[in-house]
Write an enzyme that holds these catalytic residues in place. Structure first.
Site, PDB file in Angstrom:
ATOM      1  N   ASP A  46       8.736  15.416   8.719  1.00  0.00           N
ATOM      2  CA  ASP A  46       8.025  15.815   7.532  1.00  0.00           C
ATOM      3  C   ASP A  46       8.101  14.833   6.632  1.00  0.00           C
ATOM      4  O   ASP A  46       7.810  14.986   5.302  1.00  0.00           O
ATOM      5  CB  ASP A  46       8.331  16.986   7.079  1.00  0.00           C
ATOM      6  N   GLU A  47       8.405  13.556   6.851  1.00  0.00           N
ATOM      7  CA  GLU A  47       8.684  12.437   5.780  1.00  0.00           C
ATOM      8  C   GLU A  47       8.600  11.195   6.547  1.00  0.00           C
ATOM      9  O   GLU A  47       8.925  11.063   7.521  1.00  0.00           O
ATOM     10  CB  GLU A  47      10.405  12.587   5.671  1.00  0.00           C
TER      11      GLU A  47
ATOM     12  N   ASP B  23       6.845  13.221   1.503  1.00  0.00           N
ATOM     13  CA  ASP B  23       7.842  13.929   2.064  1.00  0.00           C
ATOM     14  C   ASP B  23       7.182  15.361   1.649  1.00  0.00           C
ATOM     15  O   ASP B  23       6.887  15.810   0.523  1.00  0.00           O
ATOM     16  CB  ASP B  23       9.076  13.939   0.965  1.00  0.00           C
TER      17      ASP B  23
HETATM   18 MG   LIG Z   1      10.960  17.445   3.137  1.00  0.00          MG
END
Ligand SMILES: [Mg+2]
Length: 378
Positions: A124-125, A29
């Site tokens: 983003d993960e 993350d």
């Molecule tokens: Mg994040």
């Protein structure tokens, strides 16, 4: 009554084969993703309280807050008006989704050096299954360290990672030492790690479920594990049974890698080379129409339009243009294809083949998120 009974309540979740060694799962993350990308690219913003999304006049909501802004109590999903009141010097930035998507693609390329099974949860993960890692590294921890190092060196950003045999534990672990942290939870440590956590940490427990659990004296994951399975099932149904299993250190969900279509295209080779530019434009428009119909029926739109031109001597060129907003509008795509034709020698040289493609595809849901910047980031 007991464990097996609960197990049978969970549909579509096959149990792990007990003879199989535990899986190795990493959850990665990025830290304050949008805000960190902006601070990376605009050095004068570094060290400053920055939010992406919303306006200083108080419209909209915060999509991401830098760690400096978080010190003022500002967080994603907070109304911009409130954020502005909490911090007088707060810098508001417009989201640049094209850029975040590009960084997300670079991140994905790093992941692909280690794992075939990658399940993105947002830009983003992602979860990675590294039970077998493609780099031949000895442990999942080594893979996580290597990914974190490369994100720092190659993207000049930081991320946090969690390593576990279970998805939900890997996700809790990536959050455990945020920002820029790594937490490894080996199988024998899972229960000791999760039991002291508030039940809210389990996936699927929102404020409403949390309150209902609290009302019957369940505050921690350990409290939930101590309640008889039948009670949890009676009060909370199948969802409760699943939570109970998690509280006992079970999560049968595999990392679900989706291999989305990357592009849709059409092309045509001519019996005789074509020199007339208008004719080529008409052919491209017909191809744009077909490509867009295909996208429409698949519920997809794309941001990058590419044309391919092969000249009579078989040399081939491609030209691309990327849009801010994804489209599957045939007129828009045809218009872009025609503009791209200006950047070739079509009309000046004989052309043997033309084609048009739309790439950088996103689904309906994602399109919606792009139009309304509601994709929060932590
Ligand atoms: Mg994040």
């Amino acid at each position: 009554m007991g464990h097996d009974w609960v197990t049978h309540q969970i549909e579509n979740c096959p149990l792990d084969d007990e003879n199989q060694p535990p899986r190795k799962i990493i959850h990665v993350d990025m830290d304050a993703f949008y805000a960190s990308v902006e601070q990376r690219d605009h050095p004068h913003l570094r060290g400053k309280p920055v939010v992406v999304g919303g306006s200083p006049e108080g419209r909209g909501v915060v999509a991401a807050a830098s760690y400096e802004a978080r010190k003022f109590g500002i967080h994603s999903a907070m109304p911009a008006a409130r954020a502005a009141r909490l911090c007088r010097d707060l810098v508001f930035l417009h989201p640049d989704f094209m850029k975040y998507r590009e960084v997300s693609r670079q991140l994905r390329a790093i992941f692909e050096d280690y794992a075939d099974h990658i399940e993105p949860l947002s830009l983003d993960e992602a979860f990675l299954d590294v039970t077998e890692n493609k780099a031949g590294l000895p442990t999942a921890t080594a893979v996580a360290k290597e990914i974190r190092r490369r994100v720092r060196d190659e993207l000049r950003l930081t991320c946090s990672a969690g390593v576990s045999s279970l998805k939900f534990v890997a996700k809790i672990a990536s959050d455990y030492r945020k920002p820029d942290g790594l937490t490894v939870v080996p199988p024998e440590r899972v229960l000791a790690f999760i039991h002291p956590m508030p039940v809210r940490k389990l996936p699927g427990v929102g404020p409403a479920t949390e309150k209902r659990l609290n009302d019957i004296g369940i505050f921690t994951v350990g409290d939930l594990a101590a309640v008889p399975a039948a009670d949890v099932h009676r009060r909370f149904g199948k969802h409760g049974a699943y939570l109970w299993r998690m509280a006992h250190g079970e999560d049968p969900r595999p990392v679900q890698s989706s291999q989305p279509r990357r592009s849709q295209s059409a092309e045509q080779t001519f019996a005789e080379d074509i020199e007339d530019r208008r004719t080529l434009e008409r052919i491209l428009a017909g191809q744009a129409e077909r490509v867009c119909r295909g996208l429409e029926s698949a519920g997809l739109r794309g941001r990058t339009v590419t044309i391919k031109v092969r000249y009579g001597d078989f040399t081939t060129v491609t030209r691309s243009e990327t849009l801010e907003q994804p489209t599957n509008d045939p007129f828009r795509v045809a218009e872009m294809a025609t503009a791209l034709l200006d950047r070739t020698e079509a009309g000046l040289r004989p052309v043997r083949l033309v084609g048009v493609g739309v790439g950088n595809l996103v689904g309906r849901e994602e399109t919606l998120q792009l139009e309304l910047p509601l994709e929060f980031d932590d």
